[in-house]
Scaffold this motif. Sequence first.
Motif, mmCIF file in Angstrom:
data_model
loop_
_atom_site.group_PDB
_atom_site.id
_atom_site.type_symbol
_atom_site.label_atom_id
_atom_site.label_comp_id
_atom_site.label_asym_id
_atom_site.label_seq_id
_atom_site.Cartn_x
_atom_site.Cartn_y
_atom_site.Cartn_z
ATOM 1 N N LEU A 1 -25.840 25.984 -3.598
ATOM 2 C CA LEU A 1 -26.913 25.334 -2.653
ATOM 3 C C LEU A 1 -27.726 24.294 -3.202
ATOM 4 O O LEU A 1 -28.163 23.077 -2.515
ATOM 5 N N GLY A 2 -28.389 24.599 -4.486
ATOM 6 C CA GLY A 2 -29.093 23.342 -4.925
ATOM 7 C C GLY A 2 -28.056 22.053 -5.321
ATOM 8 O O GLY A 2 -28.543 20.900 -5.063
ATOM 9 N N LEU A 3 -26.884 22.431 -5.857
ATOM 10 C CA LEU A 3 -25.788 21.073 -5.938
ATOM 11 C C LEU A 3 -25.798 20.359 -4.630
ATOM 12 O O LEU A 3 -25.887 19.310 -4.457
ATOM 13 N N ALA A 4 -25.706 21.436 -3.613
ATOM 14 C CA ALA A 4 -25.267 20.751 -2.185
ATOM 15 C C ALA A 4 -26.571 19.887 -1.875
ATOM 16 O O ALA A 4 -26.499 18.667 -1.299
ATOM 17 N N ALA A 5 -27.744 20.359 -2.011
ATOM 18 C CA ALA A 5 -28.885 19.722 -1.542
ATOM 19 C C ALA A 5 -29.188 18.346 -2.638
ATOM 20 O O ALA A 5 -29.541 17.286 -1.990
ATOM 21 N N HIS A 6 -28.776 18.724 -3.750
ATOM 22 C CA HIS A 6 -28.823 17.321 -4.438
ATOM 23 C C HIS A 6 -27.999 16.283 -3.997
ATOM 24 O O HIS A 6 -28.212 14.992 -4.230
ATOM 25 N N ALA A 7 -26.613 16.735 -3.855
ATOM 26 C CA ALA A 7 -25.699 15.748 -3.370
ATOM 27 C C ALA A 7 -26.128 14.908 -1.961
ATOM 28 O O ALA A 7 -26.131 13.763 -1.850
ATOM 29 N N LEU A 8 -26.919 15.646 -1.105
ATOM 30 C CA LEU A 8 -27.334 15.298 0.191
ATOM 31 C C LEU A 8 -28.449 14.182 -0.115
ATOM 32 O O LEU A 8 -28.639 13.206 0.669
ATOM 33 N N LYS A 9 -29.389 14.530 -1.150
ATOM 34 C CA LYS A 9 -30.507 13.679 -1.240
ATOM 35 C C LYS A 9 -29.780 12.283 -1.938
ATOM 36 O O LYS A 9 -30.427 11.157 -1.538
ATOM 37 N N ALA A 10 -28.869 12.373 -2.986
ATOM 38 C CA ALA A 10 -28.484 11.142 -3.079
ATOM 39 C C ALA A 10 -27.795 10.334 -2.200
ATOM 40 O O ALA A 10 -28.060 9.198 -2.113
ATOM 41 N N HIS A 11 -27.223 10.749 -1.325
ATOM 42 C CA HIS A 11 -26.604 10.144 -0.132
ATOM 43 C C HIS A 11 -27.661 9.753 0.719
ATOM 44 O O HIS A 11 -27.564 8.608 1.265
ATOM 45 N N ARG A 12 -28.699 10.456 0.911
ATOM 46 C CA ARG A 12 -29.865 10.051 1.610
ATOM 47 C C ARG A 12 -30.499 8.796 1.072
ATOM 48 O O ARG A 12 -30.784 7.776 1.867
ATOM 49 N N ARG A 13 -30.507 8.796 -0.262
ATOM 50 C CA ARG A 13 -31.258 7.417 -0.858
ATOM 51 C C ARG A 13 -30.234 6.229 -0.596
ATOM 52 O O ARG A 13 -30.861 5.200 -0.408
ATOM 53 N N VAL A 14 -29.060 6.368 -0.447
ATOM 54 C CA VAL A 14 -28.055 5.302 -0.326
ATOM 55 C C VAL A 14 -28.437 4.750 0.771
ATOM 56 O O VAL A 14 -28.445 3.943 1.067
ATOM 57 N N VAL B 1 -28.668 9.837 12.766
ATOM 58 C CA VAL B 1 -29.841 9.373 11.906
ATOM 59 C C VAL B 1 -30.610 10.548 11.196
ATOM 60 O O VAL B 1 -30.738 10.775 10.131
ATOM 61 N N GLU B 2 -31.353 11.180 12.183
ATOM 62 C CA GLU B 2 -32.249 12.153 11.960
ATOM 63 C C GLU B 2 -31.809 13.253 11.108
ATOM 64 O O GLU B 2 -32.374 13.770 9.878
ATOM 65 N N LEU B 3 -30.706 13.873 11.689
ATOM 66 C CA LEU B 3 -30.247 15.506 11.025
ATOM 67 C C LEU B 3 -29.574 14.788 9.593
ATOM 68 O O LEU B 3 -29.773 15.499 8.809
ATOM 69 N N PRO B 4 -28.535 13.821 9.405
ATOM 70 C CA PRO B 4 -28.323 13.451 8.154
ATOM 71 C C PRO B 4 -29.419 13.199 7.266
ATOM 72 O O PRO B 4 -29.398 13.587 6.158
ATOM 73 N N LEU B 5 -30.585 12.583 7.531
ATOM 74 C CA LEU B 5 -31.568 12.308 6.696
ATOM 75 C C LEU B 5 -32.281 13.472 6.368
ATOM 76 O O LEU B 5 -32.825 13.596 5.125
ATOM 77 N N ALA B 6 -32.378 14.529 7.123
ATOM 78 C CA ALA B 6 -33.221 15.802 6.993
ATOM 79 C C ALA B 6 -32.503 16.727 6.455
ATOM 80 O O ALA B 6 -32.779 17.685 6.183
ATOM 81 N N ALA B 7 -31.145 16.482 6.439
ATOM 82 C CA ALA B 7 -30.421 17.511 5.694
ATOM 83 C C ALA B 7 -30.449 18.074 4.475
ATOM 84 O O ALA B 7 -30.618 19.385 4.166
ATOM 85 N N PRO B 8 -31.077 17.305 3.424
ATOM 86 C CA PRO B 8 -31.396 17.721 2.137
ATOM 87 C C PRO B 8 -32.525 19.013 2.034
ATOM 88 O O PRO B 8 -32.545 20.110 1.590
ATOM 89 N N LEU B 9 -33.647 18.572 2.969
ATOM 90 C CA LEU B 9 -34.587 19.602 3.109
ATOM 91 C C LEU B 9 -33.976 20.970 4.004
ATOM 92 O O LEU B 9 -34.505 22.153 3.705
ATOM 93 N N MET B 10 -33.446 20.673 4.957
ATOM 94 C CA MET B 10 -32.722 21.618 5.587
ATOM 95 C C MET B 10 -31.810 22.642 4.732
ATOM 96 O O MET B 10 -31.966 24.008 4.799
#
Length: 248
Positions: free
Chosen positions: A231-244, A162-171
């Motif tokens: 890395l911006g593309l990676a962060a954007h993809a992780l943010k989209a996954h976090r919202r879902v 839970v925590e690491l996947p949701l924090a991943a975009p900022l990390m």
Amino acid sequence: MKAAPFVRLALWTLVAAFVLWPDLFAPLLRPLAPDGMPVIYDRARLADLTLWHLGLVVAAIIPSALLATALAILVTRPSGAEFLPLARALGGFGQTFPPVAVLALAVPVVGFGAWPTLIALFLYGLLPVLENALAGLSGVPRAVMLAADGMGMTPRQRLWRVELPLAAPLMVEGVRISTVIAISTAAIGSTVAAPGLGEVIIAGLNANNLAFVVQGGLLTAALALIVHDALGLAAHALKAHRRVTVAG
């Protein structure tokens, strides 16, 4: 926005072409080179120097990011909260000294070569990753944490699932900042005999050959832009996954 992928592809293609076949660009740089001097840096292959440059960055940022993330995890647990000031002091230590000062202090200890640069890049990479990891782990919604506890997750399971996947975009954003800083800072490593694109810039300054300075500087800047974008593309993809994930 629609033009962004084409601009990205054009930049990547141009950099790859210059690194692999720099002589193709000699006519463009010839006006910048003094008479009788080479236009394209010829003491080493630009491809090899580029790989060395990126290798130094990767070799420093990976352990730096791992340590910073481990510290963030430690101080966001109830048992480690008291170490938060110490963790922030450690992360900020690398930002206290200019890179040149770190190199000067490291050379008498580890000698000339890649190691002083690795030490400087490692220290400079800690703070952005640490602060972003702290923000990400601290910003996990309370409702999600309660839901994880209600499902019977152990603290370790909650952290990994839970925590690491949701924090991943900022990390990833923290790693992005650290990596871009490292790509730029690695250029000064050539002052202590570390291989990299800084070698081209320094050779140009010593020989008053602006063509060398321009090709070394532009390649370094282009690498920073490419890594920043990737890395911006990676962060954007992780943010989209976090919202879902949060919505689910």
